[in-house]
Design a protein around this motif. Structure first.
Motif, PDB file in Angstrom:
ATOM      1  N   HIS A   8       0.832  -1.204   0.000  1.00 23.38           N
ATOM      2  CA  HIS A   8       0.000   0.000   0.000  1.00 23.38           C
ATOM      3  C   HIS A   8       0.865   1.251   0.000  1.00 23.38           C
ATOM      4  O   HIS A   8       0.563   2.227  -0.695  1.00 23.38           O
ATOM      5  N   ARG A   9       1.951   1.227   0.752  1.00 27.85           N
ATOM      6  CA  ARG A   9       2.833   2.396   0.801  1.00 27.85           C
ATOM      7  C   ARG A   9       3.474   2.664  -0.561  1.00 27.85           C
ATOM      8  O   ARG A   9       3.626   3.815  -0.971  1.00 27.85           O
ATOM      9  N   GLU A  10       3.841   1.601  -1.266  1.00 27.50           N
ATOM     10  CA  GLU A  10       4.466   1.760  -2.582  1.00 27.50           C
ATOM     11  C   GLU A  10       3.478   2.263  -3.628  1.00 27.50           C
ATOM     12  O   GLU A  10       3.849   3.036  -4.514  1.00 27.50           O
ATOM     13  N   LEU A  11       2.233   1.827  -3.522  1.00 25.12           N
ATOM     14  CA  LEU A  11       1.240   2.215  -4.518  1.00 25.12           C
ATOM     15  C   LEU A  11       0.466   3.474  -4.136  1.00 25.12           C
ATOM     16  O   LEU A  11      -0.264   4.026  -4.969  1.00 25.12           O
ATOM     17  N   ALA A  12       0.605   3.931  -2.885  1.00 21.80           N
ATOM     18  CA  ALA A  12      -0.189   5.068  -2.398  1.00 21.80           C
ATOM     19  C   ALA A  12      -0.062   6.322  -3.273  1.00 21.80           C
ATOM     20  O   ALA A  12      -1.075   6.961  -3.588  1.00 21.80           O
ATOM     21  N   PRO A  13       1.160   6.735  -3.704  1.00 21.17           N
ATOM     22  CA  PRO A  13       1.230   7.948  -4.536  1.00 21.17           C
ATOM     23  C   PRO A  13       0.445   7.821  -5.841  1.00 21.17           C
ATOM     24  O   PRO A  13      -0.156   8.797  -6.311  1.00 21.17           O
ATOM     25  N   TRP A  14       0.408   6.632  -6.395  1.00 23.07           N
ATOM     26  CA  TRP A  14      -0.273   6.429  -7.666  1.00 23.07           C
ATOM     27  C   TRP A  14      -1.780   6.291  -7.454  1.00 23.07           C
ATOM     28  O   TRP A  14      -2.567   6.693  -8.330  1.00 23.07           O
ATOM     29  N   LEU A  15      -2.175   5.769  -6.301  1.00 22.06           N
ATOM     30  CA  LEU A  15      -3.598   5.732  -5.975  1.00 22.06           C
ATOM     31  C   LEU A  15      -4.133   7.150  -5.782  1.00 22.06           C
ATOM     32  O   LEU A  15      -5.258   7.466  -6.177  1.00 22.06           O
ATOM     33  N   ARG A  16      -3.302   8.017  -5.180  1.00 25.17           N
ATOM     34  CA  ARG A  16      -3.712   9.413  -5.018  1.00 25.17           C
ATOM     35  C   ARG A  16      -3.837  10.100  -6.373  1.00 25.17           C
ATOM     36  O   ARG A  16      -4.728  10.934  -6.583  1.00 25.17           O
ATOM     37  N   LEU A  17      -2.948   9.750  -7.292  1.00 24.36           N
ATOM     38  CA  LEU A  17      -3.039  10.320  -8.634  1.00 24.36           C
ATOM     39  C   LEU A  17      -4.310   9.855  -9.336  1.00 24.36           C
ATOM     40  O   LEU A  17      -4.992  10.634 -10.009  1.00 24.36           O
ATOM     41  N   LEU A  18      -4.660   8.575  -9.149  1.00 23.33           N
ATOM     42  CA  LEU A  18      -5.906   8.064  -9.721  1.00 23.33           C
ATOM     43  C   LEU A  18      -7.111   8.785  -9.134  1.00 23.33           C
ATOM     44  O   LEU A  18      -8.099   9.028  -9.832  1.00 23.33           O
ATOM     45  N   ALA A  19      -7.012   9.121  -7.851  1.00 28.77           N
ATOM     46  CA  ALA A  19      -8.149   9.759  -7.182  1.00 28.77           C
ATOM     47  C   ALA A  19      -8.487  11.125  -7.778  1.00 28.77           C
ATOM     48  O   ALA A  19      -9.613  11.595  -7.658  1.00 28.77           O
ATOM     49  N   ARG A  20      -7.516  11.742  -8.452  1.00 29.90           N
ATOM     50  CA  ARG A  20      -7.790  13.040  -9.081  1.00 29.90           C
ATOM     51  C   ARG A  20      -8.803  12.908 -10.218  1.00 29.90           C
ATOM     52  O   ARG A  20      -9.460  13.875 -10.592  1.00 29.90           O
ATOM     53  N   ARG A  21      -8.897  11.710 -10.776  1.00 33.58           N
ATOM     54  CA  ARG A  21      -9.849  11.476 -11.867  1.00 33.58           C
ATOM     55  C   ARG A  21     -10.902  10.452 -11.425  1.00 33.58           C
ATOM     56  O   ARG A  21     -11.320   9.616 -12.215  1.00 33.58           O
ATOM     57  N   ARG A  22     -11.293  10.541 -10.171  1.00 32.74           N
ATOM     58  CA  ARG A  22     -12.167   9.501  -9.626  1.00 32.74           C
ATOM     59  C   ARG A  22     -13.508   9.419 -10.365  1.00 32.74           C
ATOM     60  O   ARG A  22     -14.062   8.339 -10.495  1.00 32.74           O
ATOM     61  N   ARG A  23     -14.030  10.550 -10.848  1.00 33.54           N
ATOM     62  CA  ARG A  23     -15.316  10.499 -11.544  1.00 33.54           C
ATOM     63  C   ARG A  23     -15.223   9.673 -12.824  1.00 33.54           C
ATOM     64  O   ARG A  23     -16.104   8.857 -13.117  1.00 33.54           O
ATOM     65  N   ARG A  24     -14.146   9.881 -13.587  1.00 31.39           N
ATOM     66  CA  ARG A  24     -13.964   9.092 -14.799  1.00 31.39           C
ATOM     67  C   ARG A  24     -13.801   7.619 -14.459  1.00 31.39           C
ATOM     68  O   ARG A  24     -14.338   6.743 -15.144  1.00 31.39           O
ATOM     69  N   LEU A  25     -13.046   7.332 -13.416  1.00 34.98           N
ATOM     70  CA  LEU A  25     -12.783   5.937 -13.077  1.00 34.98           C
ATOM     71  C   LEU A  25     -14.034   5.254 -12.542  1.00 34.98           C
ATOM     72  O   LEU A  25     -14.271   4.075 -12.820  1.00 34.98           O
ATOM     73  N   ILE A  26     -14.841   5.970 -11.774  1.00 39.58           N
ATOM     74  CA  ILE A  26     -16.092   5.394 -11.274  1.00 39.58           C
ATOM     75  C   ILE A  26     -17.031   5.099 -12.435  1.00 39.58           C
ATOM     76  O   ILE A  26     -17.664   4.038 -12.493  1.00 39.58           O
ATOM     77  N   LEU A  27     -17.116   6.036 -13.382  1.00 40.33           N
ATOM     78  CA  LEU A  27     -17.973   5.808 -14.552  1.00 40.33           C
ATOM     79  C   LEU A  27     -17.477   4.615 -15.367  1.00 40.33           C
ATOM     80  O   LEU A  27     -18.263   3.785 -15.838  1.00 40.33           O
ATOM     81  N   GLY A  28     -16.140   4.495 -15.516  1.00 37.74           N
ATOM     82  CA  GLY A  28     -15.587   3.349 -16.230  1.00 37.74           C
ATOM     83  C   GLY A  28     -15.895   2.041 -15.530  1.00 37.74           C
ATOM     84  O   GLY A  28     -16.180   1.022 -16.172  1.00 37.74           O
ATOM     85  N   THR A  29     -15.842   2.056 -14.201  1.00 31.95           N
ATOM     86  CA  THR A  29     -16.162   0.854 -13.429  1.00 31.95           C
ATOM     87  C   THR A  29     -17.636   0.488 -13.582  1.00 31.95           C
ATOM     88  O   THR A  29     -17.996  -0.691 -13.693  1.00 31.95           O
ATOM     89  N   LEU A  30     -18.497   1.507 -13.605  1.00 28.00           N
ATOM     90  CA  LEU A  30     -19.927   1.244 -13.803  1.00 28.00           C
ATOM     91  C   LEU A  30     -20.199   0.634 -15.171  1.00 28.00           C
ATOM     92  O   LEU A  30     -21.064  -0.238 -15.314  1.00 28.00           O
TER      93      LEU A  30
END
Length: 576
Positions: A8-30
């Protein structure tokens, strides 16, 4: 738990970067959820409808009474079929667009980090290693959302949804199938990652070494042959290749085993659903069409699991890439700006080295040792020396791309460490030994020096280096792409384009490192003559191997100094 926290510590910076586009990612998941739900609905409803139709037909054939509304389930089947096709297409299009946007964000951020590093920090790694960070490592991270986050989440939702659907009609069936498929999901996510972790991490490092060996082999082919080391170097490459193939074969077997397990697990869950549903049918608590629907609904869940084995087998590669990029992101330049930096004046400046010594990390000898020289305001000085004598180090110090280990570098009597970096570098035009061109148009590469420059100014500097006629004959003119690294240009054209970029900056201090390399003598003489009036009154430092008949001597040089092995050995009075 320790391993999970480290992951989690290694991936945390990239998860935070993904969170900046959370709306797009949520729509893609839907869209993914809709695709899987459509597949389950299509197969389950089709099974129910076919069975119900067969039962109704058998009853009618036996003389019994039966009725069946064929329009509603028929319409539902068509709806699910169309929705599955449309949602699959939209999901692929939308999610891949999202991933490309994320990769652009990553590359832009990493390039900004590299652009801020000083020359010593950049010299600690080969160019191929930096290239791997910006390309291969970032490309590896595209699996973080598209394969490692969204698909397992969708598979888990599909399991829970299917278990709930089956549980409505037969609780035992829903519970049993849910437990079996949850166990399968846990193995595909955790077990596959555990089996492939070490090998997939090794594969990233091995591939990095192989790329570096291949580039060194091609660039140093003549030297390797001359020193009789070609066979040994090839043997090293073959050894690295063997290690890479061994890990790739192992990872392929692990992924294939996971895919086989998906088929086996889903099939067993389907048989379990059929057996329990048959018992419920025998007990009279379940109708025949529903009994058929249940195993078919479970069978459709295979689509939700299909991508998990390969993705989590390669989790170690994503982890290794994230770790390497984290180290790059934490890199800091040794060039630190003063808390209250001063701006640089507009006119020509005096540059001075005071007893400067410099040694690169890992170097056996100093690059510069107790070097003192002064480049007067408006003076044109030639610094001569063989390759490796330290000429480029002097230029890097004046541009403050390096700081000395000892001594001081001054501009108009002010230590460079007290000056604002942006102000200093905007007033120094530096033609480096190797011209860096981007995969963009001629205009875009010129405007790196001055983004607001208009077309007339671009044509003016191209005229000065005799590239204007060539550019006008191109189909797209200034908008013609120079290719990756300037590959669409000859070496001389690339050199002149770099010189035109320096002219466009219009800086009062100019550093020219072998400005006429790759040019024929008549062309070099013409450009040198054109530069004479432009350079008049500016502070100019030429970095040259020698002066004299073997190469064109720049016009206007007033004084010459010679560097030998990092020391100023002699003063040359304008060699001819």
């Amino acid at each position: 738990m320790t391993s999970l926290r480290r992951l989690h510590r290694e991936l945390a910076p990239w998860l935070r970067l993904l969170a900046r586009r959370r709306r797009r990612l949520i729509l893609g998941t839907l869209l993914l959820v809709m695709t899987v739900a459509s597949a389950i609905g299509l197969l389950a409803l089709s099974g129910w409808f076919i069975t119900a139709t067969a039962v109704a037909g058998a009853l009618l054939a036996a003389g019994g009474a039966a009725s069946l509304d064929v329009y509603v389930p028929g319409g539902g089947i068509r709806l699910f079929a169309v929705m599955r096709t449309v949602s699959r297409y939209l999901e692929r299009l939308y999610n891949h667009d999202s991933v490309l946007r994320l990769l652009a964000d990553l590359r832009g951020g990493m390039f900004q980090v590299l652009a801020r590093l000083d020359a010593q920090a950049l010299s600690r790694r080969r160019a191929s290693e930096w290239l791997n960070r910006l390309t291969a490592d970032i490309d590896t991270l595209d699996s973080l959302y598209l394969r490692l986050l969204a698909p397992p989440a969708v598979a888990l939702l599909a399991i829970l949804g299917a278990a709930l659907l089956l549980g409505i009609f037969a609780p035992r069936v829903g519970t049993a199938v849910g437990l079996v498929l949850l166990g399968l999901w846990c193995w595909l996510v955790l077990g596959q990652a555990w089996l492939g972790m070490a090998a997939s991490q090794r594969r990233v490092a091995t591939l990095d070494r192989l790329r570096a060996h291949a580039i060194e082999h091609l660039q140093g082919l003549a030297e390797l042959r001359a020193y009789g080391s070609l066979g040994r170097h090839r043997g090293e490459m073959a050894s690295v290749e063997t290690s890479l193939y061994r890990d790739q074969r192992y990872l392929g077997r692990v992924a294939a085993s996971g895919n086989a397990l998906v088929g086996l697990g889903v099939s067993l869950a389907m048989l379990l659903a059929l057996w329990l549903a048959a018992q419920a049918y025998a007990a009279g608590t379940l109708t025949g069409p529903l009994m058929v629907m249940m195993p078919l609904a479970v069978l459709a869940l295979g689509e939700a699991f299909v991508g998990l084995p390969v993705a989590f087998t390669q989790l170690g590669a994503t982890r290794a890439a994230a770790r390497r990029l984290n180290a790059l992101g934490q890199s800091r330049s040794a060039i630190v700006e003063s808390p209250a930096p001063r701006l640089v004046g507009d006119g020509p400046a005096e540059l001075c080295l005071e007893a400067v010594s410099l040694r690169y990390p890992g170097a056996l000898t100093p690059s510069l040792e107790e070097v003192s020289l002064t480049l007067g305001r408006g003076e044109q000085l030639a610094l001569l020396g063989a390759s490796g004598a330290g000429k480029s180090s002097v230029a890097l110090l004046f541009a403050r791309l390096l700081d000395p280990d000892r001594g001081r570098v001054r501009l108009d009597g002010v230590d460079l460490q007290e000056l604002k970096l942006g102000s200093l570098r905007s007033r120094i035009g530096y033609l480096t030994q190797r011209v860096e061109l981007f995969h963009d148009s001629i205009a875009a590469n010129l405007r790196l020096a001055r983004p607001e420059a208009n077309a007339a100014e671009l044509w003016r500097v191209l005229e000065a280096v005799e590239l204007a006629d060539w550019a006008r004959d191109l189909p797209k003119g200034l908008e013609t792409s120079v290719g990756e690294g300037g590959r669409q240009l000859s070496g001389g054209q690339a050199r002149r384009l770099g010189l035109a970029r320096v002219l466009l900056l219009d800086a009062p201090v100019v550093i020219l490192d072998e400005p006429f390399t790759g040019l024929d003598r008549p062309l070099a003489r013409r450009i040198a003559t054109r530069l004479e009036s432009w350079l008049a009154g500016r502070t100019v430092l030429y970095l040259l191997h020698q002066l004299g008949d073997e190469q064109v001597t720049p016009v206007g040089i007033q004084r010459s100094l010679r560097l030998v092995a990092g020391r100023l050995e002699s003063v040359v009075e304008r060699e001819q």
